[in-house]
Design a protein around this motif. Structure first.
Motif, mmCIF file in Angstrom:
data_model
loop_
_atom_site.group_PDB
_atom_site.id
_atom_site.type_symbol
_atom_site.label_atom_id
_atom_site.label_comp_id
_atom_site.label_asym_id
_atom_site.label_seq_id
_atom_site.Cartn_x
_atom_site.Cartn_y
_atom_site.Cartn_z
ATOM 1 N N MET A 1 0.970 -1.156 -0.073
ATOM 2 C CA MET A 1 0.114 0.055 0.005
ATOM 3 C C MET A 1 0.807 1.326 -0.054
ATOM 4 N N GLU A 2 1.991 1.133 0.768
ATOM 5 C CA GLU A 2 2.769 2.370 0.508
ATOM 6 C C GLU A 2 3.451 2.618 -0.802
ATOM 7 N N ILE A 3 3.693 1.419 -1.619
ATOM 8 C CA ILE A 3 4.240 1.519 -2.869
ATOM 9 C C ILE A 3 3.091 2.111 -3.865
ATOM 10 N N LEU A 4 2.178 1.517 -3.771
ATOM 11 C CA LEU A 4 0.921 1.898 -4.677
ATOM 12 C C LEU A 4 0.235 3.307 -4.273
ATOM 13 N N GLY A 5 0.269 3.518 -2.976
ATOM 14 C CA GLY A 5 0.133 4.885 -2.526
ATOM 15 C C GLY A 5 0.503 6.123 -3.114
ATOM 16 N N SER A 6 1.850 5.628 -3.729
ATOM 17 C CA SER A 6 2.567 6.871 -4.263
ATOM 18 C C SER A 6 2.499 7.042 -5.552
ATOM 19 N N ARG A 7 1.451 6.354 -6.344
ATOM 20 C CA ARG A 7 1.438 6.796 -7.649
ATOM 21 C C ARG A 7 0.269 7.184 -8.165
ATOM 22 N N GLY A 8 -0.319 7.996 -7.391
ATOM 23 C CA GLY A 8 -1.320 8.900 -7.771
ATOM 24 C C GLY A 8 -2.786 8.405 -8.320
ATOM 25 N N ALA A 9 -2.916 7.242 -7.687
ATOM 26 C CA ALA A 9 -4.377 6.449 -7.766
ATOM 27 C C ALA A 9 -5.318 7.396 -7.412
ATOM 28 N N ASN A 10 -6.794 7.082 -7.850
ATOM 29 C CA ASN A 10 -7.631 8.113 -7.289
ATOM 30 C C ASN A 10 -8.164 7.608 -5.798
ATOM 31 N N SER A 11 -8.204 6.225 -5.637
ATOM 32 C CA SER A 11 -8.411 5.551 -4.307
ATOM 33 C C SER A 11 -7.841 4.108 -4.471
ATOM 34 N N ILE A 12 -7.414 3.549 -3.363
ATOM 35 C CA ILE A 12 -6.880 2.285 -3.000
ATOM 36 C C ILE A 12 -7.476 1.771 -1.898
ATOM 37 N N LYS A 13 -8.194 0.524 -2.286
ATOM 38 C CA LYS A 13 -8.798 -0.147 -1.072
ATOM 39 C C LYS A 13 -8.054 -1.723 -1.161
ATOM 40 N N ILE A 14 -8.593 -2.260 -0.063
ATOM 41 C CA ILE A 14 -7.976 -3.660 0.134
ATOM 42 C C ILE A 14 -9.366 -4.691 0.364
ATOM 43 N N ALA A 15 -9.279 -5.580 -0.672
ATOM 44 C CA ALA A 15 -9.942 -6.808 -0.485
ATOM 45 C C ALA A 15 -9.320 -8.146 -0.003
ATOM 46 N N SER A 16 -9.720 -8.802 1.007
ATOM 47 C CA SER A 16 -8.829 -10.120 1.516
ATOM 48 C C SER A 16 -9.977 -11.069 1.690
ATOM 49 N N LEU A 17 -9.726 -12.264 1.121
ATOM 50 C CA LEU A 17 -10.472 -13.433 1.691
ATOM 51 C C LEU A 17 -10.739 -13.461 3.167
ATOM 52 N N LEU A 18 -9.527 -13.596 3.646
ATOM 53 C CA LEU A 18 -9.248 -14.005 5.111
ATOM 54 C C LEU A 18 -8.341 -12.850 5.871
ATOM 55 N N ASP A 19 -9.006 -12.755 7.224
ATOM 56 C CA ASP A 19 -8.206 -11.834 7.953
ATOM 57 C C ASP A 19 -8.088 -12.669 9.158
ATOM 58 N N LYS A 20 -6.673 -12.605 9.448
ATOM 59 C CA LYS A 20 -6.070 -13.391 10.861
ATOM 60 C C LYS A 20 -5.771 -12.146 11.675
ATOM 61 N N PRO A 21 -6.509 -11.514 12.358
ATOM 62 C CA PRO A 21 -6.198 -10.312 13.199
ATOM 63 C C PRO A 21 -5.282 -10.683 14.501
ATOM 64 N N GLU A 22 -5.053 -11.698 14.917
ATOM 65 C CA GLU A 22 -4.349 -11.893 16.282
ATOM 66 C C GLU A 22 -2.851 -11.484 15.663
ATOM 67 N N PRO A 23 -2.232 -12.119 14.824
ATOM 68 C CA PRO A 23 -0.727 -11.874 14.582
ATOM 69 C C PRO A 23 -0.577 -10.684 13.980
ATOM 70 N N ARG A 24 -1.579 -9.585 13.773
ATOM 71 C CA ARG A 24 -1.389 -8.390 13.205
ATOM 72 C C ARG A 24 -0.359 -7.746 13.852
ATOM 73 N N ILE A 25 0.709 -7.182 12.913
ATOM 74 C CA ILE A 25 1.814 -6.140 13.394
ATOM 75 C C ILE A 25 1.426 -4.635 12.947
ATOM 76 N N LYS A 26 0.901 -4.661 11.872
ATOM 77 C CA LYS A 26 0.584 -3.279 11.148
ATOM 78 C C LYS A 26 -0.998 -3.304 11.427
ATOM 79 N N LYS A 27 -1.377 -2.870 12.711
ATOM 80 C CA LYS A 27 -2.641 -2.774 13.184
ATOM 81 C C LYS A 27 -3.387 -1.689 12.502
ATOM 82 N N GLU A 28 -2.796 -0.732 11.937
ATOM 83 C CA GLU A 28 -3.507 0.437 11.425
ATOM 84 C C GLU A 28 -4.121 0.000 10.158
ATOM 85 N N LEU A 29 -3.692 -1.149 9.380
ATOM 86 C CA LEU A 29 -4.180 -1.539 8.161
ATOM 87 C C LEU A 29 -5.768 -1.910 8.015
#
Ligand code: IMP
Ligand code: MG
Length: 190
Positions: A122-150
């Motif tokens: 997201m950091e890489i894609l975020g610098s390329r001038g897209a109008n918007s960038i969102k995330i779709a993920s089939l699965l989310d394992k919240p417990e081991p999350r390090i990047k909690k702001e994602l």
């Protein structure tokens, strides 16, 4: 290969797996996500970017559930290197083939675990001038999350902190072709 040999190998695979999400459950949820995306992106220039290889099965089903004109692209990143835990390093192995400037992008992942891979992406894609960038993920394992702001904008299922395979997800390259999501009982023989 004879039919009986195929039968044996399927039985072997499945005996080391516990079904977590059935084919039917996944199908229903993917249809819901597709409808949600279609409603949100009706007037947009939507590009759906799959993160190879894990997202390939989810991506194929999801794009067919989005009843809109859209384009697709792929990226490949390496973060796991065939191991069952995150290395923390994210290497871009393949980039998108078209500029995303001005587009509305949805990045499609199989699973968010520590969040390190997608956060960096997201950091890489975020610098390329897209109008918007969102995330779709089939699965989310919240417990081991390090990047909690994602933020996962379109999430299929939250699952417990267990290593899962199938429907695109692998362990050492295997099991991606299973139509369901399963938990590996004994990784030693996976
Ligand atoms: P993260 O960087 O820790 O969020 O990991 C994301 C990537 O790790 C995913 O795209 C998968 O390729 C892989 N991964 C994480 N958990 C699992 C799992 O339970 N099974 C298979 N692959 C996984
Ligand atoms: Mg992946």
């Amino acid at each position: 290969m004879s039919a009986s040999t195929v039968q044996k190998s399927t039985e072997f695979t499945n005996s080391n797996l516990e079904v977590l999400l059935s084919e039917e459950q996944i199908k229903r949820r993917v249809a819901e996500l597709g409808a949600e995306i279609a409603a949100a992106y009706a007037e947009k220039d939507l590009v759906i970017v799959g993160v190879l290889k894990g997202s390939c099965v989810f991506m194929a089903d999801l794009i067919r559930a989005v009843d809109l004109p859209l384009t697709i692209d792929f990226m490949a990143v390496s973060s796991y290197k065939d191991a069952m835990k995150s290395s923390g390093d994210v290497e871009i192995l393949k980039d998108v083939s078209q500029p995303i400037r001005g587009k509305d992008v949805i990045v499609v992942e199989d699973i968010v675990d520590t969040g390190l891979t997608l956060f960096r992406l997201m950091e890489i894609l975020g610098s390329r001038g897209a109008n918007s960038i969102k995330i779709a993920s089939l699965l989310d394992k919240p417990e081991p999350r390090i990047k909690k702001e994602l933020v996962i904008d379109y999430c299929g299922f939250q699952i417990p902190n267990k290593f899962v395979v199938g429907y695109g997800l692998d362990v050492a390259g295997r099991y991606r072709n299973l139509p369901f999501i399963g938990v590996v009982k004994n990784p030693e023989i996976a």
